[in-house]
Design an enzyme around this catalytic site. Structure first.
Site, mmCIF file in Angstrom:
data_model
loop_
_atom_site.group_PDB
_atom_site.id
_atom_site.type_symbol
_atom_site.label_atom_id
_atom_site.label_comp_id
_atom_site.label_asym_id
_atom_site.label_seq_id
_atom_site.Cartn_x
_atom_site.Cartn_y
_atom_site.Cartn_z
ATOM 1 N N PRO A 69 7.430 8.803 -17.592
ATOM 2 C CA PRO A 69 8.233 9.941 -18.073
ATOM 3 C C PRO A 69 9.669 9.927 -17.550
ATOM 4 C CG PRO A 69 6.079 10.679 -17.324
ATOM 5 C CD PRO A 69 6.195 9.231 -16.943
ATOM 6 N N GLU A 126 14.949 4.798 -29.526
ATOM 7 C CA GLU A 126 15.736 5.047 -30.741
ATOM 8 C C GLU A 126 15.454 6.431 -31.309
ATOM 9 O OE1 GLU A 126 14.928 1.472 -33.003
ATOM 10 O OE2 GLU A 126 16.600 0.482 -32.010
HETATM 11 MO MO1 MOS Z 1 17.835 -2.343 -31.475
HETATM 12 S S1 MOS Z 1 19.389 -1.902 -32.690
HETATM 13 O O1 MOS Z 1 16.825 -3.213 -32.578
HETATM 14 O O2 MOS Z 1 18.423 -3.281 -30.197
#
Ligand code: MOS
Length: 733
Positions: free
Chosen positions: A620, A693
């Site tokens: 975490p 991401e």
């Molecule tokens: Mo990520 S843009 O696939 O490093």
């Protein structure tokens, strides 16, 4: 190990080490400045000299003449590499343009020469004396013009994803939206520039570099140099940020290798900061059109998302419509990307390629649509949730807690205090607004291998070519090995980023955490079997805990298994078709409060919250760092970042950190991150996914929506800067 049935209970589920907030095991090296980054590796090989890159001064055309005589005459210069002297090079299949240009020039700042000298200063001074004359040809640099030129051509639509009859359903919808938005070109702007040291020993090449994907780098370097991959070694144990900009072999590595060959000395090359934006890849700009049709009570009946982006002839489109295929229900759907030929530097992956710019747009459109429907934006999203792939209803999601993310976030952020009508909240000089957006990013399964060794001290060493790009890979891999072998973290050594280790998934696409640890899990299962056999246990019921192996009343120190020689096991994870049977994605919700100065339209972000559902959170602490870093990047994307295109010269003008703006500490307020409790048995034995991401996806739109809520001014072209607001601000009362 083949992973093709959902995970059942396994040693990871003990959660003695996994799942605990754990400080980075590589932290002390970083905070003491002793983590070895590529350019600083003065010690790895003697007699290093310096290479300086010369970048093309035009965007498109040919080199008419090239003279290196003056450069070669500079004291200390050892060699000058150009296309005329480099010999025939192959082209790594992951690069859209050759890394060493000439005589054809594909883009501005494409490398055309490397000057090698005894000192950096000599190399740089001599690089200025490389005389290149160009014959320029016209190029295409303007996305809006390229889009207009494409018109409505059917050619660009042949790969559209179409379900039902969008046109008819949209025409019939009582409430609808049809708006066009844009996102700019962005550069990764990681702290550590692209840098490599290359050394030849006979026909063998070693490079110390900064790269996210060791196996891709070794493969592409060998292909480009037309040599066997076995003779190339790539070493990259620490990477000072990548964000997708270091997924591929880049000019620093290739030119260092060519320079070292020409000079007969090890050569180090770093791309100077002002060369990075145009020499390397960037996130391409998009123009996106979204159409949504809904019933009066807010059910989406038609949704279309089209995105235009540009690239070099061998480049790919920005896949900004991918999330729209999976995020919301709606029977009639259309999505597609349109690729224009542009002669700007190569567009390629940058953190959450596709979804990041796609959600910046889709989630403004959802906010606008909610307003037209007079439905709360959180409720509008919940109303259109789907538990199955909306394009293939027979395909469920493996886990989908979007609604829980939205509800938890709304509750924790105090969403109920928001005024649905914009420009109604004021605190002194500040107009205050709250906005939100959904977050979505797919979970990708990629095979990944590792080797684990047990020595007679009971120390477990993990070796894999996995990279740590600032994400915490070292730590979660150590946690995985410690959990599997029943030892403390102080008994685990992790060695990463070396092509002589088994090939991993590498760092990209937020796939690194789940896949690389699953590979370590597989290798540890094998090591446990070897240990059990050595110590005379049945491996099915041997327990590994507290540095001991036990079964029934018998307990033996783990170290004893290596008493007469180290035990080694190597294996990897490979996936069957679980990700075909069920859609694997990560979900989240972002909430943001902004203040907009009533007089100047200056925007300040005041509060941020992310709620994420992304499978098991392995650590975490490092996961939170990933998410707050991504949220910070989202602030940049929303409010600051834009590579300005010179549409005559064909290059990015603001190619340094003085003029390409990113957030600093003073721009970022308190950030809160909540992870929902989740395990996904379809993702791997780790039951984890990624967050690196997801944390970025939707942030830009949440900020843009908050600015709208504060001011009543809708900006559809990123970044949202004060010049786009000021003439449209409410009267100062
Ligand atoms: Mo990520 S843009 O696939 O490093």
């Amino acid at each position: 190990m083949k992973f093709d049935t959902p995970a059942t209970t396994n040693p990871i589920d003990q959660l003695k080490v996994i799942g605990k907030p754990t400080s980075r095991i590589d932290g002390p090296l970083k905070t003491t400045g002793t983590a070895p980054y590529a350019y600083e590796r003065h010690d790895v090989v003697p007699d290093q000299v310096y290479g300086y890159v010369v970048g093309a001064g035009i965007a498109k055309g040919r080199i008419a003449s090239l003279s290196v005589a003056e450069a070669k005459a500079v004291p200390g210069v050892l060699a000058v590499v150009t296309h005329e002297t480099a010999g025939k090079l192959g082209k790594g299949k992951r690069n859209a343009a050759p890394l060493l240009g000439g005589p054809e020039i594909a883009h501005y700042h494409q490398a055309v020469a490397l000057v090698v000298a005894e000192s950096f200063e000599q190399a740089r001074a001599a690089a200025n004396l490389v005389r290149v004359e160009y014959r320029k040809t016209d190029g295409a640099f303007d996305l809006a013009r390229a889009k207009d030129a494409m018109g409505d051509s059917a050619e660009h639509k042949k790969e559209d994803s179409v379900v039902g009859d969008f046109a008819a359903a949209f025409a019939a919808a009582p409430v609808k939206l049809d708006e066009t938005y844009s996102t700019p070109d962005e550069t990764h702007a990681m702290m550590e520039p692209h840098a490599s040291i290359a050394a030849w020993q006979g026909d063998r090449l070693t490079v110390w570099t900064s790269n996210q994907m060791i196996d891709w780098a070794a493969t592409d370097l060998a292909e480009t140099l037309k040599m066997p991959k076995e003779k190339v070694r790539v070493i990259s144990p620490f990477v000072g940020g990548g964000f997708g900009g270091k997924l591929f072999l880049r000019a620093d590595t290739l030119l260092a290798a060519l320079g070292a060959r020409a000079a007969g000395r090890p050569v180090k090359v770093a791309l100077p900061r002002p060369m990075m934006a145009n020499n390397t890849t960037h996130r391409p700009a998009t123009i996106q059109r979204v159409r949504i049709g809904a019933t009066a009570d807010g059910r989406i009946t038609a949704i279309a998302h089209e995105s235009w982006s540009g690239n070099l002839p061998d480049g790919k489109p920005e896949t900004a419509t991918d999330q729209t295929r999976l995020l919301y229900a709606g029977a009639n759907r259309l999505s597609g990307t349109r690729l224009a030929h542009l002669d700007l530097p190569e567009g390629n992956a940058m953190r959450a390629p596709g979804e990041a710019p796609g959600l910046m747009v889709l989630e403004i459109a959802m906010d606008e649509m909610a307003e037209r429907l007079k439905i709360d934006p959180v409720e509008f999203r919940i109303l259109n949730d789907t538990q199955v792939d909306p394009e293939k209803p027979e395909r469920p999601f493996s886990q989908r807690q979007l609604v829980q993310c939205l509800r938890t976030g709304a509750e924790r952020f105090g969403w109920s205090k928001r005024s649905a009508e914009p420009a109604r909240m004021r605190e002194g000089r500040w107009l205050v607004g709250i906005g939100m957006a959904a977050a979505f990013r797919n979970n990708l399964l990629t095979k990944s291998a590792a080797r684990v060794r047990l020595d007679k001290r009971g120390v477990v060493t993990v070796e894999t070519d996995m990279t740590d790009i600032g994400t915490g890979s070292y730590t979660i891999i150590a946690q995985t090995a410690a959990e599997m072998m029943g030892v403390g973290l102080d008994r685990v050594v992790v060695r990463l980023g070396d092509s002589s280790f088994p090939a991993s998934a590498g760092s990209g696409g937020q796939w690194g955490a789940n896949n690389s640890t699953a590979g370590v899990y597989a290798a540890c299962v094998k090591l446990r079997e070897a240990v059990a056999q050595k110590l005379g246990f049945n491996s099915a019921d041997a327990q590994f805990a507290d540095g001991q192996v036990g079964s029934g009343n018998r307990r033996v120190p783990l170290a004893q298994a290596a008493g007469d020689g180290e035990l080694t096991a190597e294996d990897g994870i490979e996936y069957g078709d679980l990700d075909k049977k069920a859609q694997q994605s990560t979900f989240g919700a972002h909430f943001v409060e902004v203040g907009v100065d009533a007089a100047t339209a200056e925007i300040r972000v005041r509060r941020m919250l992310a709620v994420c559902a992304a499978g098991r959170i392995l650590n975490p602490l490092s996961a939170r760092s990933q998410v707050i870093g991504a949220m910070t990047m989202g602030v940049g994307a929303a409010l600051m970042e834009e590579l300005a295109v010179d549409t005559r010269g064909g290059f990015f003008v603001n190619h340094d950190l003085a003029s390409y703006e990113v957030p600093v500490h003073a721009d970022i307020p308190h950030q809160e991150v909540i992870f929902l409790d989740e395990t996904d048995p379809m993702s791997s034995p780790m039951k984890a996914k990624g967050v690196g991401e997801l944390g970025l996806c939707g942030v830009g739109a949440a900020i843009a929506n908050a600015v709208y809520n504060a001011t009543g001014v809708r900006v559809r072209d990123y970044p949202v800067t004060l010049d786009k607001l000021i003439d449209r601000m409410p009267p100062i009362g």
